[in-house]
Design a protein around this motif. Structure first.
Motif, PDB file in Angstrom:
ATOM      1  N   TYR A  81      27.555  20.756  10.178  1.00  0.00           N
ATOM      2  CA  TYR A  81      26.313  20.001   9.948  1.00  0.00           C
ATOM      3  C   TYR A  81      25.194  20.877   9.391  1.00  0.00           C
ATOM      4  CZ  TYR A  81      27.815  15.592  11.918  1.00  0.00           C
ATOM      5  OH  TYR A  81      28.438  14.378  12.095  1.00  0.00           O
ATOM      6  N   SER A 113      21.485  16.643  10.777  1.00  0.00           N
ATOM      7  CA  SER A 113      20.671  16.289  11.942  1.00  0.00           C
ATOM      8  C   SER A 113      19.282  16.877  11.690  1.00  0.00           C
ATOM      9  CB  SER A 113      21.309  16.877  13.205  1.00  0.00           C
ATOM     10  OG  SER A 113      21.485  18.274  13.049  1.00  0.00           O
ATOM     11  N   GLN A 122      23.062  11.928  15.463  1.00  0.00           N
ATOM     12  CA  GLN A 122      23.578  12.929  14.528  1.00  0.00           C
ATOM     13  C   GLN A 122      23.520  14.347  15.129  1.00  0.00           C
ATOM     14  OE1 GLN A 122      25.416  11.113  12.377  1.00  0.00           O
ATOM     15  NE2 GLN A 122      24.676  12.293  10.627  1.00  0.00           N
TER      16      GLN A 122
END
Ligand code: ZN
Length: 469
Positions: free
Chosen positions: A270, A296, A352
């Motif tokens: 991520y 995120s 997220q």
């Protein structure tokens, strides 16, 4: 003792459709650290603590995937700074670190955590680059434990004067034994500079991850003209970091290349977008909006702006909309639809972050999830009249509307006031403020910029706007 919220609006999570499900006039039961029932007229034992949630909105706690909490001591010191100035003046290699004792690191790290808990953040990935002595490393960690927040404490285990990365992590691991905040604080690694490191250095870091059973890894990624931290996801894939099988979060990445984006998706890694930080410092942000499925939100260095994710989600949503609208308007035609939904901004700040950390039991309100919860008062002048709780939270709420915060079923804010494990806010505030003013008084001005950034990149003047003619 069990806790039950009665008659609230709950922003819950529907597992089958993998989407937000709003429940009205509903109850939520917490037993231990877990949500055990959600629905109408939930049955509870007679000794359960009952909290009236009429006119309240229950939201999952926010998850911040990129912070440097020790820098809270600099609050308001550098409101007009740039990233180039930051590196030389406020980072972990700057002369300013001489002003900190280990005890100062404890106090200012805890102050940063209290700010964010007060603002509804319940889980953090800390890129702990307070690493210039083992005592400073340990006291930063102690603040994490003391806060009562859920933390992935990712230590920048670099070789520094008098200490190797291995010694640093070994020392912290020993210090940590029996001291993990009741299981809330996990240990990870902050690993920068992968792009310029030898195979031997990469192997050393990989060995650190495995030998200490670390549970997360984070790396700064800039890209574009910045000469540091480039192409980190691509480099991580070519270094076979996927074999470590743990969450990896790259902060910023405003100039992610197609191969960086492909690596994120292929290996389930991520980005942590830090909207206000990237706008203020000028990291540049050209690509993160294109990879929000693997992104995120984070705060970064809250000393120069707000430390709450409500503000970050709102700034990000509106800036993404602004970019897309301008692109459409440049065609000479009229934009037909909104580029980004408010629900996606909400999910970036909650679900997220949990996905980034590979935790299906965080970032959502559902049976079986950890009880990390934020309760908003829906009756304030800026909130009254709401019908859509997600829009109310992302577009209208502020930190002052947050009545209660729980982490793992424990109160961290109650009725608008922080709940400290030890001591009280007025006394802590006094100690922190005295320390911050001393450190800022000792370092009133930024260090001068050199001829070139990192001795290799030219500077350029930017367009300067003022209110005077
Ligand atoms: Zn950072």
């Amino acid at each position: 003792m069990a806790k039950v919220f009665r008659n609230g609006t709950i922003i819950s999570w529907d597992e089958s459709s993998q989407s937000i499900k709003v429940l009205r006039d509903s109850d939520l039961l917490i037993e231990g650290d877990t949500i055990t029932a959600i629905g109408k007229d939930v049955q509870v034992s007679t000794d359960a603590e009952v909290i009236d949630a009429t006119d309240k909105i229950l939201s999952p706690g926010f998850i911040d995937t990129h912070t440097h909490l020790w820098q809270t001591a600099f609050r308001t010191l550098a409101p007009n700074t740039t990233l180039a100035e930051y590196f030389g003046s406020y980072g972990p290699w700057a002369p300013i670190i001489k002003s900190f004792s280990p005890e100062d690191i404890y106090t200012c790290t805890l102050a940063g955590l209290y700010e964010s808990l007060n603002g509804g953040t319940t889980a953090f990935l800390e890129h702990a680059h307070n690493n210039w002595s083992i005592d400073v490393v340990k006291r930063g960690y102690d603040a994490g434990v003391q806060s009562g927040a859920r933390l992935w404490w990712c230590v920048a285990a670099d070789d520094r004067q008098g200490i190797t990365g291995e010694e640093m992590l070994d020392g912290l691991a020993k210090h940590r034994r029996g001291n993990d905040g009741g299981g809330l604080v996990e240990l990870g690694l902050a690993w920068d500079g992968m792009g310029s490191q030898s195979a031997e250095e990469v192997d050393r870091k990989k060995h650190l991850v495995k030998s200490h059973n670390l549970t997360a890894l984070t790396h700064h990624q800039l890209g574009g003209p910045w000469p540091v931290g480039n192409n980190a996801p691509t480099k991580a894939a070519s270094n076979q970091l996927q074999d470590l099988d743990l969450p990896i979060i790259f902060s910023h990445a405003g100039f992610a290349t197609p191969s960086d984006i492909a690596a994120l998706r292929e290996h389930n890694w991520y980005l942590s977008i830090t909207p206000e930080s990237e706008l203020l410092y000028g990291h540049g942000q050209q690509t993160s909006r294109l990879v929000q499925d693997q992104a995120s939100l984070g705060i970064d260095t809250s000393f120069t702006f707000s430390g709450d994710l409500l503000t970050q989600a709102r700034i990000w949503l509106q800036s993404v909309r602004g970019v897309a609208y301008n692109k459409a308007l440049e065609t000479g035609k009229i934009p037909k639809q909104s580029p980004m939904k408010v629900e996606d901004a909400f999910l970036l700040a909650t679900r997220q972050g949990a996905r980034a950390l590979r935790r299906n039991d965080l970032g959502v309100l559902k049976v079986g999830a950890k009880a990390d919860i934020v309760v908003f008062d829906g009756t304030a002048p800026n909130m009254a009249g709401w019908t859509d709780p997600v829009a109310a939270v992302i577009l209208h709420a502020n930190v002052g509307d947050i009545k209660h915060v729980l982490v793992g079923g424990e109160w961290r804010k109650w009725d608008g006031k922080l709940v400290l494990k030890d001591g009280d806010w007025p006394s802590f505030q006094k100690k922190f403020a005295e320390m911050a003013r001393r450190i800022q008084g000792e370092n009133p001005r930024p260090q001068p910029l050199g001829e070139k950034f990192f001795g290799m990149k030219d500077f350029v003047d930017v367009e300067v706007m003022t209110t005077t003619r």
